[in-house]
Scaffold this motif. Structure first.
Motif, short mmCIF file in Angstrom:
data_model
loop_
_atom_site.label_atom_id
_atom_site.label_comp_id
_atom_site.label_asym_id
_atom_site.label_seq_id
_atom_site.Cartn_x
_atom_site.Cartn_y
_atom_site.Cartn_z
N SER A 175 -13.52 8.73 13.60
CA SER A 175 -11.94 8.80 14.79
C SER A 175 -11.11 8.38 13.63
O SER A 175 -9.81 8.68 13.88
N SER A 176 -10.86 6.78 13.07
CA SER A 176 -9.79 6.47 12.11
C SER A 176 -9.64 6.91 10.39
O SER A 176 -10.59 7.30 10.04
N VAL A 177 -8.49 6.61 10.46
CA VAL A 177 -7.99 6.55 8.87
C VAL A 177 -9.62 5.13 8.15
O VAL A 177 -9.42 5.51 7.42
N PRO A 178 -9.70 4.29 8.03
CA PRO A 178 -10.33 2.98 8.01
C PRO A 178 -11.69 3.87 7.38
O PRO A 178 -12.55 3.70 6.82
N GLN A 179 -12.75 4.58 8.56
CA GLN A 179 -13.27 5.05 8.63
C GLN A 179 -13.65 6.54 8.03
O GLN A 179 -14.57 6.37 7.06
N GLY A 180 -12.32 7.32 7.23
CA GLY A 180 -12.07 8.03 6.39
C GLY A 180 -11.76 8.23 5.22
O GLY A 180 -12.89 8.00 4.54
N LEU A 181 -11.34 6.71 4.38
CA LEU A 181 -11.40 6.06 3.20
C LEU A 181 -12.78 5.27 2.73
O LEU A 181 -13.27 5.71 1.54
N GLU A 182 -13.47 5.06 3.97
CA GLU A 182 -14.59 4.71 3.58
C GLU A 182 -15.61 5.20 3.11
O GLU A 182 -16.80 5.43 2.11
N ARG A 183 -15.75 7.03 3.57
CA ARG A 183 -16.56 7.85 3.43
C ARG A 183 -15.81 8.87 2.04
O ARG A 183 -16.41 9.79 1.86
N LEU A 184 -14.58 8.33 1.41
CA LEU A 184 -14.24 9.15 0.48
C LEU A 184 -14.34 8.18 -1.60
O LEU A 184 -14.64 7.30 -0.94
N ASP A 185 -14.14 9.02 -3.03
CA ASP A 185 -14.35 8.58 -3.76
C ASP A 185 -13.17 8.30 -4.41
O ASP A 185 -12.69 9.92 -4.38
#
Lengths: 211, 492
Positions: A162-172
């Protein structure tokens, strides 16, 4: 004294009188905005991508190769850049000449290729953003930059957050990341938005359902 | 800061000239009003704006409070990821480091991503002096560079130019620098952008050295972040063999997670978009992807002096979104050049006099380049109380006092030109503490009011040059009170 020590010394002296600051930072902002079902989140991604002038298509795994071939043909693409780890089936239906993403290829060679097809690492619905992380199915950063036409395949709903915070969590963070929200654009002339300056002027996104 | 700005007149003189330029005012008004309305819409889409703003403020304050620790952590992380870290105490040192790094590559031209830090230190001029050509690749920066002009806005440096002016600059100047503008170029933004694309692409494809700034540096991971729209950033960050990033030491955030705040607030505040078209992050070097040599130049250049000021240090929270420029009534009329600094508008009015000190006429005048209306504070995504710092700096200019310059405590003398104001205030204080004197003065003022000039003579002329003198009543309030109500029940 070298500049490193000089600067660090200045920082420490500047802060000598500053009160200690040990209160934890309140992260009471939202993890996502609004309540949506998974399908609605995918829908929002499509809307926001389109709002920033990306062209959005939908298909299922069976239709993917045919859709990619059709998009390349419509574009008149004679050649297509292929990242080393791209699913071979995706290009099974196109007759466009494949150009491998080789470390030795020069920017000039890339400039002569018509299109590029890649996967992505994650897509963020609220901002209409695709993130590429250089994985083998996405290739090096420059292949999605120099050609004028980029087709990016997003697996939905698995790769959508959904969101930027959720996206960052998935990225290395150790990987080089490219966040793409619509095609290249500028607002430098009278703040009128114009698509296409240096990056690909056409961004096509294929949302492909999972089996 | 850059020598380009040396000898600039003080803000009031520069602004007076700018305000008289109808084209400039028209261009600015159109641009700032457009972006203002769009920004309000973009911000209203996120219901937790206030919480994001507070978190952004707190993260930045926390980072600044422990800046020494985070700088060291960042250095270790960048080095571990294959980068080389350099430290530059001032502009001269930063320019020297970058020049040497470019010379070591054997190249005589570089491509640049738009960067406030490199403008601040006058890097292009320093490179040119050593025979190295620096090409600006952001469209607005290109317009400024080709027009032999100066940037006038943080985000849209050519905001003061309209499409007709841009067309003329491209048609006239592009051939001097490389690929000429296409024949019959019109002034539609799409055609102008296309001309820039063709002109710059030949430079990107052959560039061996790129120079950038960064929007954020993550201490925990050693990651640098550049936020942009056009793709020129991606070109400079990924095609060259060598990348040199010059970044102010205040651009650190502690952790990867912190980006979740700023990647939401920065695009909405700056270009009024949910997200800017391109964001690039890189951590040191990556085999076979992007530059194989990465240098990070950490720049002080007045930032530690700013950090030493309790009130003023909040200016270092700035993430260069430029929202404060777009809402400022003074910026809208005076334009960016009047501020005499690469940082114009409200943030420039507090940042420049702190980075450079208030020694020059222009820097001493900047804290006055404001109506103190507070709109800049309202829109600031990291809640910098710009009016508070402006007032604080005005006091410093008028009263003098202890400040830090180049790491040393020095005592500043009161600025010249404020003697009359100080004398007037001292006289007023004396009068207000002597009721008889005040009464006599007020009566004298009322009785002579027919003879009052419309402007003040002598040192008061500057004050009345921009203001109406307040009318003096026919009768002082205290006399009126005595004559009407006071006689009945107010007299003790």
């Amino acid at each position: 004294m070298n500049s490193r020590e000089r600067i660090l010394g200045r920082v420490r002296r500047a802060l000598a009188d500053a009160p200690a600051d040990e209160a934890p930072i309140a992260r009471d902002y939202l993890r996502e905005h609004g309540q949506r079902t998974v399908a609605q989140t995918v829908e929002l991604l499509a809307e926001n991508l389109a709002d920033y002038r990306a062209v959005v298509h939908r298909t299922d795994p069976g239709g993917l190769a045919g859709l990619i071939a059709a998009l390349l043909e419509k574009r008149g693409a004679a050649s297509v850049l292929v990242p080393p780890g791209l699913d071979e089936g995706w290009l099974a239906a196109t007759g466009a000449a494949r150009v491998a993403d080789r470390p030795g290829s020069t920017p000039g060679e890339l400039d002569r290729v018509d299109s590029v097809v890649t996967a992505c690492a994650v897509a963020i619905a609220e901002t209409g953003t695709l993130v590429l992380d250089g994985s083998p199915d996405q290739g090096r950063r420059r292949i999605t930059l120099v050609p004028d036409h980029h087709i990016c395949v997003v697996r939905v709903p698995g790769q959508v957050v959904s969101s930027v915070p959720q996206g960052l969590e998935r990225l290395d963070p150790a990987r080089p990341l490219t966040w793409i929200s619509g095609p290249s654009a500028t607002s430098d002339i009278e703040l009128d938005r114009v698509e296409g300056v240096h990056g690909p002027r056409t961004l096509e996104v294929i949302l492909v359902g999972e089996d | 800061m850059s020598g380009t700005y040396l000898g600039m007149p003080a803000f009031p003189e520069a602004a007076r000239e700018a305000v008289g330029n109808a084209t400039l005012r028209g261009n600015l008004r159109h641009a700032t009003h457009t972006i203002r309305a769009k920004r309000a819409t973009a911000v209203s889409e996120v219901s937790d704006w206030a919480e994001l703003r507070e978190a952004g403020k707190r993260i930045k304050d926390h980072t600044l409070r422990h800046l020494d620790r985070y700088l060291v952590q960042l250095e270790e992380a960048v080095t571990a990821a294959g980068g080389v870290v350099h430290w530059a105490a001032d502009a001269a040192e930063a320019n020297e480091i970058v020049t040497q790094l470019v010379k070591m590559t054997g190249e005589s031209e570089v491509v640049k991503v738009k960067s406030m830090a490199t403008q601040e230190i006058g890097l292009n001029e320093a490179l040119e002096a050593e025979g190295i050509h620096a090409y600006e690749t952001d469209l607005a920066e290109l317009i400024v560079q080709l027009g032999k002009d100066r940037p006038s806005h943080i985000l849209v440096p050519a905001i003061h130019r309209n499409r007709g002016e841009i067309r003329d600059i491209f048609a006239r100047e592009m051939s001097e620098w490389g690929r000429p503008a296409p024949e019959g170029l019109t002034d539609t933004p799409a055609e102008l952008a296309e001309a820039a694309r063709l002109h710059l692409r030949e430079k990107f494809l052959r560039a061996k050295v790129g120079i950038s700034g960064a929007n954020f540096m993550v201490a925990e991971t050693g990651t640098l972040v550049v936020v942009e729209s056009e793709g020129n950033g991606r070109m400079c960050l990924t095609l060259p063999e060598t990348l040199i990033s010059v970044v102010g030491i205040e651009k650190i955030v502690p952790a990867w997670q912190d980006l979740e705040v700023f990647l939401q607030t920065l695009p909405r505040s700056s270009t009024a978009e949910r997200m800017n078209p391109y964001t690039s992050t890189w951590t040191g070097t990556t085999d076979e992807d992007g530059p194989q040599n990465f240098h990070l130049v950490l720049l002080d250049n007045g930032r530690t002096d700013t950090l030493a000021d309790e009130v003023g240090r909040q200016a270092l929270r700035c993430i260069r979104c430029s929202a404060c420029l777009n809402v400022c009534p003074v910026y809208e009329r005076a334009g960016g050049h009047a501020y005499g600094s690469v940082y114009p508008g409200p943030i420039g009015a507090i940042l420049s006099p702190q980075l450079r000190g208030t020694g020059s006429e222009i820097d001493a005048s900047l804290p006055y380049a404001s109506s103190l209306c507070g709109a800049c504070y309202e829109v600031c995504p990291v809640a910098i109380d710009i009016p508070e710092v402006l007032v604080h700096l005005r006091e410093r200019v008028v009263q003098g006092g202890e400040v830090t310059r180049e790491g040393n405590k020095v005592v500043l003398r009161p600025a010249k030109g404020h003697a009359a104001e100080r004398a007037a205030m001292r006289a007023a204080r004396w009068a207000f503490t002597h009721p008889g004197v005040l009464r006599g003065g007020q009566r004298a003022a009322s009785r002579t009011r027919r003879f009052h000039p419309r402007t003040l003579p002598g040192p008061g002329r500057a004050w009345s040059g921009t203001r109406e003198l307040p009318p003096v009543p026919a009768e002082p309030f205290r006399d009126w009170w005595q004559r009407t109500r006071g006689g009945k029940d107010g007299d003790r």
